[in-house]
Design a protein around this motif. Structure first.
Motif, PDB file in Angstrom:
ATOM      1  N   ALA A  83       0.832  -1.210   0.000  1.00  0.00           N
ATOM      2  CA  ALA A  83       0.000   0.000   0.000  1.00  0.00           C
ATOM      3  C   ALA A  83       0.865   1.257   0.000  1.00  0.00           C
ATOM      4  O   ALA A  83       0.493   2.278  -0.579  1.00  0.00           O
ATOM      5  CB  ALA A  83      -0.925  -0.002   1.213  1.00  0.00           C
ATOM      6  N   GLU A  84       2.045   1.180   0.614  1.00  0.00           N
ATOM      7  CA  GLU A  84       2.927   2.347   0.669  1.00  0.00           C
ATOM      8  C   GLU A  84       3.822   2.486  -0.560  1.00  0.00           C
ATOM      9  O   GLU A  84       4.093   3.598  -1.011  1.00  0.00           O
ATOM     10  CB  GLU A  84       3.804   2.290   1.920  1.00  0.00           C
ATOM     11  CG  GLU A  84       4.667   3.512   2.080  1.00  0.00           C
ATOM     12  CD  GLU A  84       5.387   3.583   3.408  1.00  0.00           C
ATOM     13  OE1 GLU A  84       6.360   4.362   3.489  1.00  0.00           O
ATOM     14  OE2 GLU A  84       4.996   2.873   4.363  1.00  0.00           O
ATOM     15  N   TYR A  85       4.257   1.378  -1.131  1.00  0.00           N
ATOM     16  CA  TYR A  85       5.262   1.425  -2.193  1.00  0.00           C
ATOM     17  C   TYR A  85       4.710   1.155  -3.599  1.00  0.00           C
ATOM     18  O   TYR A  85       5.481   1.056  -4.556  1.00  0.00           O
ATOM     19  CB  TYR A  85       6.406   0.470  -1.876  1.00  0.00           C
ATOM     20  CG  TYR A  85       7.205   0.936  -0.683  1.00  0.00           C
ATOM     21  CD1 TYR A  85       8.101   1.985  -0.802  1.00  0.00           C
ATOM     22  CD2 TYR A  85       7.035   0.349   0.571  1.00  0.00           C
ATOM     23  CE1 TYR A  85       8.822   2.440   0.286  1.00  0.00           C
ATOM     24  CE2 TYR A  85       7.754   0.800   1.660  1.00  0.00           C
ATOM     25  CZ  TYR A  85       8.639   1.842   1.517  1.00  0.00           C
ATOM     26  OH  TYR A  85       9.341   2.293   2.606  1.00  0.00           O
ATOM     27  N   ARG A  87       1.364   2.478  -6.176  1.00  0.00           N
ATOM     28  CA  ARG A  87       0.150   3.259  -6.442  1.00  0.00           C
ATOM     29  C   ARG A  87      -0.176   3.126  -7.929  1.00  0.00           C
ATOM     30  O   ARG A  87       0.717   2.990  -8.769  1.00  0.00           O
ATOM     31  CB  ARG A  87       0.362   4.733  -6.129  1.00  0.00           C
ATOM     32  CG  ARG A  87       0.795   5.015  -4.727  1.00  0.00           C
ATOM     33  CD  ARG A  87      -0.376   5.514  -3.912  1.00  0.00           C
ATOM     34  NE  ARG A  87       0.101   6.134  -2.691  1.00  0.00           N
ATOM     35  CZ  ARG A  87       0.005   5.581  -1.507  1.00  0.00           C
ATOM     36  NH1 ARG A  87      -0.523   4.400  -1.387  1.00  0.00           N
ATOM     37  NH2 ARG A  87       0.439   6.198  -0.424  1.00  0.00           N
ATOM     38  N   LYS A  89      -2.950   4.763 -11.005  1.00  0.00           N
ATOM     39  CA  LYS A  89      -3.998   5.674 -11.462  1.00  0.00           C
ATOM     40  C   LYS A  89      -4.420   5.249 -12.857  1.00  0.00           C
ATOM     41  O   LYS A  89      -3.582   4.868 -13.672  1.00  0.00           O
ATOM     42  CB  LYS A  89      -3.452   7.101 -11.596  1.00  0.00           C
ATOM     43  CG  LYS A  89      -3.615   8.003 -10.454  1.00  0.00           C
ATOM     44  CD  LYS A  89      -3.119   9.388 -10.891  1.00  0.00           C
ATOM     45  CE  LYS A  89      -3.273  10.402  -9.808  1.00  0.00           C
ATOM     46  NZ  LYS A  89      -2.780  11.731 -10.251  1.00  0.00           N
ATOM     47  N   PHE A  94      -7.011   7.745  -8.844  1.00  0.00           N
ATOM     48  CA  PHE A  94      -6.324   6.712  -8.079  1.00  0.00           C
ATOM     49  C   PHE A  94      -7.243   5.510  -7.919  1.00  0.00           C
ATOM     50  O   PHE A  94      -8.425   5.659  -7.612  1.00  0.00           O
ATOM     51  CB  PHE A  94      -5.920   7.218  -6.682  1.00  0.00           C
ATOM     52  CG  PHE A  94      -4.643   7.973  -6.669  1.00  0.00           C
ATOM     53  CD1 PHE A  94      -3.423   7.324  -6.811  1.00  0.00           C
ATOM     54  CD2 PHE A  94      -4.646   9.352  -6.523  1.00  0.00           C
ATOM     55  CE1 PHE A  94      -2.231   8.024  -6.806  1.00  0.00           C
ATOM     56  CE2 PHE A  94      -3.461  10.070  -6.521  1.00  0.00           C
ATOM     57  CZ  PHE A  94      -2.251   9.402  -6.660  1.00  0.00           C
ATOM     58  N   LYS A  96      -8.173   1.909  -5.996  1.00  0.00           N
ATOM     59  CA  LYS A  96      -7.968   1.154  -4.763  1.00  0.00           C
ATOM     60  C   LYS A  96      -7.293  -0.161  -5.156  1.00  0.00           C
ATOM     61  O   LYS A  96      -7.736  -0.853  -6.072  1.00  0.00           O
ATOM     62  CB  LYS A  96      -9.307   0.888  -4.075  1.00  0.00           C
ATOM     63  CG  LYS A  96      -9.166   0.162  -2.754  1.00  0.00           C
ATOM     64  CD  LYS A  96     -10.538  -0.033  -2.114  1.00  0.00           C
ATOM     65  CE  LYS A  96     -10.460  -0.599  -0.735  1.00  0.00           C
ATOM     66  NZ  LYS A  96      -9.928  -1.920  -0.619  1.00  0.00           N
ATOM     67  N   ILE A  97      -6.223  -0.470  -4.460  1.00  0.00           N
ATOM     68  CA  ILE A  97      -5.463  -1.687  -4.746  1.00  0.00           C
ATOM     69  C   ILE A  97      -5.627  -2.651  -3.572  1.00  0.00           C
ATOM     70  O   ILE A  97      -5.400  -2.281  -2.420  1.00  0.00           O
ATOM     71  CB  ILE A  97      -3.958  -1.376  -4.949  1.00  0.00           C
ATOM     72  CG1 ILE A  97      -3.767  -0.353  -6.063  1.00  0.00           C
ATOM     73  CG2 ILE A  97      -3.176  -2.656  -5.222  1.00  0.00           C
ATOM     74  CD1 ILE A  97      -4.220  -0.803  -7.426  1.00  0.00           C
ATOM     75  N   SER A 115      -6.593  -4.367  -8.656  1.00  0.00           N
ATOM     76  CA  SER A 115      -7.250  -3.067  -8.529  1.00  0.00           C
ATOM     77  C   SER A 115      -8.758  -3.226  -8.452  1.00  0.00           C
ATOM     78  O   SER A 115      -9.311  -4.263  -8.800  1.00  0.00           O
ATOM     79  CB  SER A 115      -6.900  -2.170  -9.716  1.00  0.00           C
ATOM     80  OG  SER A 115      -7.655  -2.547 -10.857  1.00  0.00           O
ATOM     81  N   THR A 126       1.641   5.107 -12.660  1.00  0.00           N
ATOM     82  CA  THR A 126       1.969   4.267 -11.520  1.00  0.00           C
ATOM     83  C   THR A 126       3.181   4.829 -10.787  1.00  0.00           C
ATOM     84  O   THR A 126       4.019   5.504 -11.383  1.00  0.00           O
ATOM     85  CB  THR A 126       2.204   2.797 -11.955  1.00  0.00           C
ATOM     86  OG1 THR A 126       2.341   1.976 -10.805  1.00  0.00           O
ATOM     87  CG2 THR A 126       3.413   2.661 -12.845  1.00  0.00           C
ATOM     88  N   TYR A 161       8.135   6.996 -10.911  1.00  0.00           N
ATOM     89  CA  TYR A 161       6.906   7.303 -11.634  1.00  0.00           C
ATOM     90  C   TYR A 161       6.969   6.865 -13.090  1.00  0.00           C
ATOM     91  O   TYR A 161       7.978   7.039 -13.766  1.00  0.00           O
ATOM     92  CB  TYR A 161       6.607   8.802 -11.563  1.00  0.00           C
ATOM     93  CG  TYR A 161       6.451   9.272 -10.148  1.00  0.00           C
ATOM     94  CD1 TYR A 161       5.323   8.928  -9.392  1.00  0.00           C
ATOM     95  CD2 TYR A 161       7.434  10.048  -9.542  1.00  0.00           C
ATOM     96  CE1 TYR A 161       5.202   9.340  -8.080  1.00  0.00           C
ATOM     97  CE2 TYR A 161       7.307  10.472  -8.224  1.00  0.00           C
ATOM     98  CZ  TYR A 161       6.191  10.115  -7.501  1.00  0.00           C
ATOM     99  OH  TYR A 161       6.060  10.503  -6.204  1.00  0.00           O
TER     100      TYR A 161
END
Length: 166
Positions: A83-85, A87, A89, A94, A96-97, A115, A126, A161
């Motif tokens: 969840a921290e490392y 993401r 879109k 964004f 939810k993963i 997702s 990402t 990114y």
């Protein structure tokens, strides 16, 4: 034959007293869109010892794959770590993963994420920074697969990114 043994003996001696480490810190993340479920299925692949050490550094505790008594502790830590490392879109939103789980073998670990559903995504963004908390030479190779088209990129610390339009 004697020359071969003179060469092999020191090499065998060194490997018998040192734990062989891999010289590169590299992982891969595949982000694949599933048309049927309308979700992105994510698989991360990392060296087992690197992931154990990354979790240990992050959470100040000891983690051991290939040991059933650590399974619940690993799942809890991996859910927070992912969840921290990681993401994702799609079209500026964004997603939810959800952490699905992990599989391991003797040298690597596969992490599985999924997702929330999204319809016909075109722009994918990402942020991938797995193991950046441990290594300043970490490389994450990211593959995005959407509608049969595959785009790949190498992200080297500190770059995290990636943006692709399909």
């Amino acid at each position: 034959m004697k020359r071969l043994w003179l060469f092999l003996l020191p090499v065998l001696f060194l490997f018998s007293f040192t734990k062989a480490k891999h010289p590169y810190h590299v992982g891969s993340v595949e982000i694949s869109y599933n048309q049927k479920s309308r979700t992105f299925e994510v698989t991360g692949r990392f060296f087992l010892d690197d992931l154990e050490n990354g979790l240990g550094k992050k959470y100040g505790s000891s983690f051991h794959f290939n040991d059933e008594k650590y399974r619940a502790k690993l799942n809890e830590a991996l859910q927070k770590y992912c969840a921290e490392y990681f993401r994702l879109k799609a079209d500026g939103k964004f997603l939810k993963i959800n952490y699905v789980g992990y599989e391991e073998d003797t040298e690597s670990v596969n992490l599985y994420l999924e997702s929330e559903p999204v319809t016909n995504p075109r722009k994918i963004e990402t942020a991938v920074s797995f193991l950046y908390n441990l290594f300043d030479d970490q490389i994450n190779i990211v593959h995005i697969i959407l509608n049969g088209k595959r785009e790949s990129e190498k992200l080297t610390y500190p770059n995290r990114y990636l943006y692709r339009q399909f």
